[in-house]
Every structure is written in structure tokens, then in C-alpha cells.
Design a protein around this motif. Structure first.
Motif, PDB file in Angstrom:
ATOM      1  N   ASP A  26       0.831  -1.208   0.000  1.00 17.78           N
ATOM      2  CA  ASP A  26       0.000   0.000   0.000  1.00 17.78           C
ATOM      3  C   ASP A  26       0.864   1.255   0.000  1.00 17.78           C
ATOM      4  OD1 ASP A  26      -2.252  -1.577   0.054  1.00 17.78           O
ATOM      5  OD2 ASP A  26      -2.643  -1.299   2.194  1.00 17.78           O
ATOM      6  N   ALA A  27       1.913   1.250   0.830  1.00 21.06           N
ATOM      7  CA  ALA A  27       2.802   2.406   0.903  1.00 21.06           C
ATOM      8  C   ALA A  27       3.526   2.617  -0.419  1.00 21.06           C
ATOM      9  CB  ALA A  27       3.810   2.218   2.042  1.00 21.06           C
ATOM     10  N   ALA A  28       3.995   1.521  -1.023  1.00 22.59           N
ATOM     11  CA  ALA A  28       4.704   1.616  -2.296  1.00 22.59           C
ATOM     12  C   ALA A  28       3.805   2.183  -3.384  1.00 22.59           C
ATOM     13  CB  ALA A  28       5.229   0.242  -2.704  1.00 22.59           C
ATOM     14  N   LEU A  29       2.571   1.716  -3.442  1.00 19.59           N
ATOM     15  CA  LEU A  29       1.638   2.215  -4.454  1.00 19.59           C
ATOM     16  C   LEU A  29       1.318   3.686  -4.216  1.00 19.59           C
ATOM     17  CD1 LEU A  29      -0.236   1.789  -6.846  1.00 19.59           C
ATOM     18  CD2 LEU A  29      -1.999   1.003  -5.227  1.00 19.59           C
ATOM     19  N   ARG A  30       1.055   4.039  -2.984  1.00 18.79           N
ATOM     20  CA  ARG A  30       0.712   5.433  -2.666  1.00 18.79           C
ATOM     21  C   ARG A  30       1.849   6.382  -3.050  1.00 18.79           C
ATOM     22  NH1 ARG A  30      -0.091   4.595   2.113  1.00 18.79           N
ATOM     23  NH2 ARG A  30       1.753   5.464   3.129  1.00 18.79           N
ATOM     24  N   LEU A  31       3.058   6.017  -2.696  1.00 17.76           N
ATOM     25  CA  LEU A  31       4.208   6.859  -3.021  1.00 17.76           C
ATOM     26  C   LEU A  31       4.460   6.915  -4.528  1.00 17.76           C
ATOM     27  CD1 LEU A  31       6.591   5.745  -0.145  1.00 17.76           C
ATOM     28  CD2 LEU A  31       5.643   8.041  -0.466  1.00 17.76           C
ATOM     29  N   ALA A  32       4.281   5.782  -5.196  1.00 22.34           N
ATOM     30  CA  ALA A  32       4.492   5.748  -6.644  1.00 22.34           C
ATOM     31  C   ALA A  32       3.474   6.618  -7.370  1.00 22.34           C
ATOM     32  CB  ALA A  32       4.409   4.319  -7.154  1.00 22.34           C
ATOM     33  N   LEU A  33       2.253   6.628  -6.878  1.00 25.01           N
ATOM     34  CA  LEU A  33       1.222   7.474  -7.479  1.00 25.01           C
ATOM     35  C   LEU A  33       1.502   8.951  -7.223  1.00 25.01           C
ATOM     36  CD1 LEU A  33      -1.932   5.365  -6.560  1.00 25.01           C
ATOM     37  CD2 LEU A  33      -1.115   5.836  -8.873  1.00 25.01           C
ATOM     38  N   GLU A  34       2.045   9.250  -6.040  1.00 24.81           N
ATOM     39  CA  GLU A  34       2.324  10.641  -5.674  1.00 24.81           C
ATOM     40  C   GLU A  34       3.559  11.187  -6.384  1.00 24.81           C
ATOM     41  OE1 GLU A  34       2.780  10.640  -1.475  1.00 24.81           O
ATOM     42  OE2 GLU A  34       0.647  10.330  -1.051  1.00 24.81           O
TER      43      GLU A  34
END
Length: 212
Positions: A26-34
Motif C-alpha cells: 500500500d505504501a509503495a503504491l501510494r508513493l508511486a502514485l504521488e
């Protein structure tokens, strides 16, 4: 039966592992999207998930797998499906059920569409997805060949597995182009096309050419 603390401990440990893996994904996806996938570091992902970098590498070999949300349980469950599938169930049906299991899990996580869009827009993520998919397909092909009673190099088993993987990738791309359409529905459509034969005239044309 009364469950002792020792009996319950393995269940708690497995639950904790799943929660940690999910927190990292979840953290990886959130940061990648940001920030964009190229601008995210393992250190940032670990910090966002409140774990150490060492813990990160216990779950993922690199940041791309974390962004992809790679979960080895999906492959193990797929292999188990092949081992336990009823004899009358067609191989393509078994693979379709495997894919629906994975889609259901990803949909329950609530990030399927955003992760899919990110992957399709990133050549690097697509490359890592392709590499990991090839290894998954190799193991699934071996399992299917065993079930069919065919040698490990079975072309039929390899085609069923790789065609199913391609059907999923095509469905993801179609969903990106037409997000109003259900990804599950697109996957079902793709598998139905495989089952019906995507080019029924091929056999007839080949036969006619041979007679010419």
C-alpha cells in the motif's frame, strides 16, 4: 477443542506477515502514485509502512515488486487449484478460476484500477511484471502438464497458461481505454474468446492451402 497460546501463535504470525506485506504494498503504491515510480526509494516505502529496510527485503526483492503488489500466496493458491481441480474441469476453466481468485483479492484491497493504470503507464513496471509473470507461468505450466499427464515441455500446457496471462494483460489494457467497463467482465470476455477459438477460420484456411 480449546486452542492453546502455542496453537494460536502460528496463525497470528501468518496474519502479521500478511498485514506487513500489505502495508508495504500500500505504501509503495501510494508513493508511486504521488511521486512517480522512478522517484520512490525502498527507504521511503519502509518508513511509510513503519518498518525497517531490512524488513522490507524480507518481503520484496526490490521496490518494483512492492509497487506491483506481488503476493507469493497467489501463486501457491493457483498451484493448489491445479492439484485439487476435479478431473472433469477443463484446464482453461481452472486457469479462469485462478485469475478470478486473484482479481477478487485485489479488488478487496481497493487499489486494483489505480495499480493497473500505473503499471500500464510505466515501461519499467511492465518489464518487471513481465519477468515475474514468466517465472509464474513456468511453474504453472509444470503443474498443468503434470495434471494433464504430459511431459514438462508440453506445448499445450504452456499455451494454456501463457494465453491466460495474455488475456489478463489485454483485459487490463482494454479497461484502461474504457474504464467504464468492468475488468472482471473484460477478463471473462477474453477467456470466452480463448475457449471459442479466436480465429476459427485458421484450421479451414490451412486445410484449404494444403489441398491447393
Amino acid at each position: 477443542m480449546i486452542q492453546t497460546e502455542n496453537d494460536a501463535a502460528p496463525g497470528r504470525r501468518e496474519r502479521k506477515k500478511r498485514e506487513t506485506r500489505q502495508a508495504l504494498a500500500d505504501a509503495a503504491l501510494r508513493l508511486a502514485l504521488e511521486k512517480g515510480p522512478d522517484n520512490v526509494t525502498v527507504e521511503e516505502i519502509a518508513e511509510a509502512a513503519d518498518v525497517s529496510v531490512r524488513t522490507f527485503f524480507n518481503y520484496f526483492p526490490h521496490k518494483e515488486h512492492a509497487i506491483l503488489g506481488r503476493n507469493p500466496e497467489h501463486l501457491e493458491l493457483a498451484l493448489e487449484r491445479f492439484r485439487t481441480a476435479p478431473a472433469e474441469q477443463s484446464p482453461l476453466t481452472t486457469m479462469w478460476l485462478v485469475v478470478r481468485d486473484v482479481l477478487r483479492d485485489l479488488e478487496s484491497e481497493g487499489e486494483l484500477s489505480r495499480r493497473g493504470e500505473l503499471i500500464m503507464a510505466s515501461p519499467d513496471l511492465l518489464y518487471h511484471l513481465m519477468l515475474s509473470s514468466i517465472e509464474d507461468e513456468r511453474r504453472l505450466t509444470v503443474a498443468l502438464a503434470e495434471r494433464l499427464g504430459e511431459p514438462a515441455g508440453s506445448v499445450r500446457a504452456a499455451l494454456i497458461i501463457s494465453s491466460a496471462g495474455t488475456a489478463c494483460r489485454v483485459a487490463m489494457e482494454a479497461h484502461k481505454q474504457a474504464p467504464e467497463r468492468s475488468l472482471r467482465g473484460l477478463v471473462d470476455e477474453a477467456f470466452q474468446l480463448l475457449a471459442d477459438g479466436i480465429d476459427p477460420r485458421f484450421h479451414r484456411n490451412r486445410t484449404q492451402k494444403g489441398q491447393a
